[in-house]
Design a protein around this motif. Structure first.
Motif, PDB file in Angstrom:
ATOM      1  N   TRP A 195       1.163  -1.207   0.055  1.00  0.00           N
ATOM      2  CA  TRP A 195       0.225  -0.029   0.126  1.00  0.00           C
ATOM      3  C   TRP A 195       0.964   1.312   0.308  1.00  0.00           C
ATOM      4  O   TRP A 195       0.367   2.623  -0.536  1.00  0.00           O
ATOM      5  CB  TRP A 195      -0.718  -0.302   1.045  1.00  0.00           C
ATOM      6  CG  TRP A 195       0.099   0.713   2.742  1.00  0.00           C
ATOM      7  CD1 TRP A 195      -0.043  -1.115   3.007  1.00  0.00           C
ATOM      8  CD2 TRP A 195       0.381   0.527   3.358  1.00  0.00           C
ATOM      9  NE1 TRP A 195       1.100  -0.903   3.948  1.00  0.00           N
ATOM     10  CE2 TRP A 195       0.201   0.568   4.176  1.00  0.00           C
ATOM     11  CE3 TRP A 195      -0.178   2.101   3.256  1.00  0.00           C
ATOM     12  CZ2 TRP A 195       1.538   2.084   5.418  1.00  0.00           C
ATOM     13  CZ3 TRP A 195       0.598   2.868   4.050  1.00  0.00           C
ATOM     14  CH2 TRP A 195       1.252   2.594   5.090  1.00  0.00           C
ATOM     15  N   ALA A 230      -6.388  -0.752 -10.633  1.00  0.00           N
ATOM     16  CA  ALA A 230      -5.156  -0.195  -9.727  1.00  0.00           C
ATOM     17  C   ALA A 230      -4.682   1.102 -10.425  1.00  0.00           C
ATOM     18  O   ALA A 230      -4.280   1.656  -9.572  1.00  0.00           O
ATOM     19  CB  ALA A 230      -4.875  -1.183  -9.301  1.00  0.00           C
ATOM     20  N   ASN A 233      -5.845   4.120  -9.462  1.00  0.00           N
ATOM     21  CA  ASN A 233      -5.376   4.122  -8.203  1.00  0.00           C
ATOM     22  C   ASN A 233      -4.057   5.000  -8.096  1.00  0.00           C
ATOM     23  O   ASN A 233      -3.523   5.677  -7.760  1.00  0.00           O
ATOM     24  CB  ASN A 233      -5.581   3.313  -7.352  1.00  0.00           C
ATOM     25  CG  ASN A 233      -5.579   3.443  -5.863  1.00  0.00           C
ATOM     26  OD1 ASN A 233      -3.427   3.312  -6.029  1.00  0.00           O
ATOM     27  ND2 ASN A 233      -5.974   3.491  -4.994  1.00  0.00           N
ATOM     28  N   ALA A 277      -9.803   3.074  -7.927  1.00  0.00           N
ATOM     29  CA  ALA A 277     -10.382   3.149  -7.482  1.00  0.00           C
ATOM     30  C   ALA A 277      -9.663   4.055  -5.894  1.00  0.00           C
ATOM     31  O   ALA A 277      -8.624   3.904  -6.329  1.00  0.00           O
ATOM     32  CB  ALA A 277      -9.842   1.599  -5.904  1.00  0.00           C
ATOM     33  N   VAL A 280     -10.397   3.488  -0.845  1.00  0.00           N
ATOM     34  CA  VAL A 280     -10.197   2.006  -1.398  1.00  0.00           C
ATOM     35  C   VAL A 280     -11.459   1.577   0.335  1.00  0.00           C
ATOM     36  O   VAL A 280     -11.434   0.170  -0.373  1.00  0.00           O
ATOM     37  CB  VAL A 280      -8.594   1.369  -1.069  1.00  0.00           C
ATOM     38  CG1 VAL A 280      -8.376  -0.249  -0.816  1.00  0.00           C
ATOM     39  CG2 VAL A 280      -7.667   2.166  -1.618  1.00  0.00           C
ATOM     40  N   TRP A 284     -13.852  -1.602  -1.072  1.00  0.00           N
ATOM     41  CA  TRP A 284     -14.056  -2.748  -0.257  1.00  0.00           C
ATOM     42  C   TRP A 284     -15.155  -3.182  -0.107  1.00  0.00           C
ATOM     43  O   TRP A 284     -15.327  -4.076   0.014  1.00  0.00           O
ATOM     44  CB  TRP A 284     -12.926  -2.917   0.723  1.00  0.00           C
ATOM     45  CG  TRP A 284     -13.040  -4.332   1.883  1.00  0.00           C
ATOM     46  CD1 TRP A 284     -11.784  -5.124   1.428  1.00  0.00           C
ATOM     47  CD2 TRP A 284     -13.731  -4.560   2.650  1.00  0.00           C
ATOM     48  NE1 TRP A 284     -11.900  -6.019   2.745  1.00  0.00           N
ATOM     49  CE2 TRP A 284     -12.466  -5.798   3.396  1.00  0.00           C
ATOM     50  CE3 TRP A 284     -14.964  -4.167   3.316  1.00  0.00           C
ATOM     51  CZ2 TRP A 284     -13.902  -6.276   3.703  1.00  0.00           C
ATOM     52  CZ3 TRP A 284     -15.435  -4.514   4.199  1.00  0.00           C
ATOM     53  CH2 TRP A 284     -14.748  -5.994   5.560  1.00  0.00           C
ATOM     54  N   ALA A 297      -7.491  -6.252  -2.090  1.00  0.00           N
ATOM     55  CA  ALA A 297      -7.777  -5.318  -1.120  1.00  0.00           C
ATOM     56  C   ALA A 297      -6.895  -5.462   0.201  1.00  0.00           C
ATOM     57  O   ALA A 297      -5.880  -4.936   0.568  1.00  0.00           O
ATOM     58  CB  ALA A 297      -8.511  -4.086  -0.748  1.00  0.00           C
ATOM     59  N   TYR A 312      -5.686   1.461   4.467  1.00  0.00           N
ATOM     60  CA  TYR A 312      -6.855   2.402   3.351  1.00  0.00           C
ATOM     61  C   TYR A 312      -6.977   3.448   2.786  1.00  0.00           C
ATOM     62  O   TYR A 312      -7.189   4.458   1.987  1.00  0.00           O
ATOM     63  CB  TYR A 312      -7.980   1.682   4.006  1.00  0.00           C
ATOM     64  CG  TYR A 312      -8.867   0.170   3.418  1.00  0.00           C
ATOM     65  CD1 TYR A 312      -8.694  -0.387   2.787  1.00  0.00           C
ATOM     66  CD2 TYR A 312      -7.615  -1.386   4.480  1.00  0.00           C
ATOM     67  CE1 TYR A 312      -8.944  -1.397   2.628  1.00  0.00           C
ATOM     68  CE2 TYR A 312      -7.657  -2.180   4.420  1.00  0.00           C
ATOM     69  CZ  TYR A 312      -8.256  -2.602   3.242  1.00  0.00           C
ATOM     70  OH  TYR A 312      -8.525  -4.125   2.815  1.00  0.00           O
ATOM     71  N   SER A 316      -5.624   5.421  -0.550  1.00  0.00           N
ATOM     72  CA  SER A 316      -6.441   6.236  -1.297  1.00  0.00           C
ATOM     73  C   SER A 316      -6.407   7.441  -1.932  1.00  0.00           C
ATOM     74  O   SER A 316      -6.226   8.924  -0.762  1.00  0.00           O
ATOM     75  CB  SER A 316      -7.472   6.174  -0.532  1.00  0.00           C
ATOM     76  OG  SER A 316      -8.236   5.545   0.288  1.00  0.00           O
TER      77      SER A 316
END
Length: 402
Positions: A195, A230, A233, A277, A280, A284, A297, A312, A316
């Motif tokens: 992440w 992704a 993102n 996304a 996130v 989810w 995720a 998370y 994001s």
């Protein structure tokens, strides 16, 4: 007799198929097991019209041969399915008209898939970390530049756990044809949790492009990020994330020389994200494909939103929205069952709150990765909107834009 039975069986099978697609078109939320049918509507919806007409034709044949019950059922389903198949078609036409785009039937029928593989002949290692060689494919316009050209750092999708830099090659060529250099990158994939590492690799790649701008005829101050899912993102993270996400390698700032080793991460001039996304934790929760997307995720962040909420949050793009972010293009299918359309509308609302220039394209009946069909109506409109966005915020030849 045998031919009549075979025709009746084919008609019944076709009626079932058409009924299923009619239900898919009429329903917004569908079970995960039927999402593949939604992809057919999204990317091959035009073909449902002749399929429905075939059902009507079979019904006429069967009726004349005395198989009237099956004929009536097949005919009714065929008519309803043909009408239903026109809804996505009309929606696409209206979307094109609203955005001033031209739709081409020939392109729809012949343009094929937008998929590919990494090109080893164009691959360069941009970073070595964790025992891995992270590569990017350098794709340059065929014509030599009159001046340093802008660059697009393209980030592939795959739920942060799969995919490669060969994704979306027709977007790369499309950008090349417009005069943009494309650097299609890879990054560290989960598991283990990435992440904070994957966006750090994207920032590293942006810095690498800036450091090697002279080698590839690139303007080091004119770099944008782009990607889908992704990759969308991460393209947004590369453009938005502050110093809570540091690059995984030393990179120069836009104002620094290529020899600078420890400068802060450089900003990008624009960002384009397909079906990204953006939140996130909400993704989810909201995704229809819960088994697949939740696992991805959790592999990426190291747990559920309840277990690692900070991961998370920091993964994001919506977390980092503030004034003076680069112009942003969001393109998202309204029927996306992987990353719901609300992922883009939610980010758009935040961007509007902070007066960040943005454009949001809603692709009617579009599923996740709708642009993997290069001739699809949504892809055609997306190319037009992307082109307008580039002309306004990131032109290949700024002097030609007044």
């Amino acid at each position: 007799m045998i031919i009549r039975r075979i025709t009746a069986a084919v008609a019944l099978l076709l009626a079932v198929v058409l009924a299923a697609f009619t239900w898919i078109i009429a329903s917004f939320r569908i079970p995960p097991q039927l999402v593949r049918l939604s992809y057919v509507v999204s990317n091959f919806g035009l073909y449902l019209v002749p399929l429905g007409l075939l059902g009507v034709l079979l019904a006429v044949v069967l009726y004349r041969r005395g198989v009237r019950r099956i004929a009536l059922v097949t005919g009714l389903v065929g008519v309803v399915a043909t009408v239903a198949a026109c809804f996505p078609l009309v929606a696409a036409w209206r979307s094109a008209e609203r955005h001033g785009a031209d739709l081409s039937l020939a392109n729809y029928l012949t343009y094929g898939a937008n998929t590919g593989e990494p090109d080893a002949s164009k691959s360069v290692v941009y970073h070595r970390i964790d025992g891995q060689e992270l590569k990017l494919d350098v794709k340059l316009p065929s014509d030599g530049p009159e001046r340093a050209r802008p660059a697009v750092v393209w980030v592939h999708g795959g739920g942060w756990v799969s995919g490669d830099r060969g994704e979306a090659p027709k977007w790369h060529k499309w950008l090349n044809d417009k005069g943009y250099a494309v650097f299609a990158i890879e990054y560290r994939l989960a598991p283990p949790p990435r992440w904070n590492q994957a966006p750090a690799d994207v920032k590293c790649a942006i810095g690498w492009v800036r450091q090697h701008a002279e080698t590839y005829g690139v303007d080091p101050d004119r770099i944008m990020t782009a990607g889908g899912s992704a990759g969308g993102n991460l393209a947004l993270m590369g453009a938005y994330a502050d110093d809570r996400v540091k690059p995984s390698c030393p990179v120069p700032d836009a104002a620094d020389t290529p020899d600078t080793a420890d400068a802060p991460v450089a900003a990008v001039a624009a960002v384009a994200a397909f079906y990204p996304a953006t939140d996130v934790a909400r993704g989810w929760q909201d995704t229809t494909m819960r088994d697949t997307i939740r696992k991805a995720a959790e592999d990426y962040t190291g747990g559920t939103p309840q277990q690692v909420p900070e991961h998370y949050k920091l993964a994001s793009p919506v977390t980092y929205v503030r004034k003076d972010l680069p112009p942003t293009l969001l393109m998202h299918g309204t029927r996306d069952h992987v990353a719901p359309y609300q992922q883009s509308t939610g980010l758009a609302a935040k961007l509007r709150e902070f007066d960040v220039p943005y454009r949001l394209l809603a692709v009617p009946y579009g599923e996740h990765a709708y642009d993997f069909r290069w001739g699809d109506w949504g892809s055609q409109v997306s190319r037009h909107v992307f082109s307008e966005f580039l002309d306004r915020y990131f032109p290949a030849n700024p002097s030609n834009n007044g």
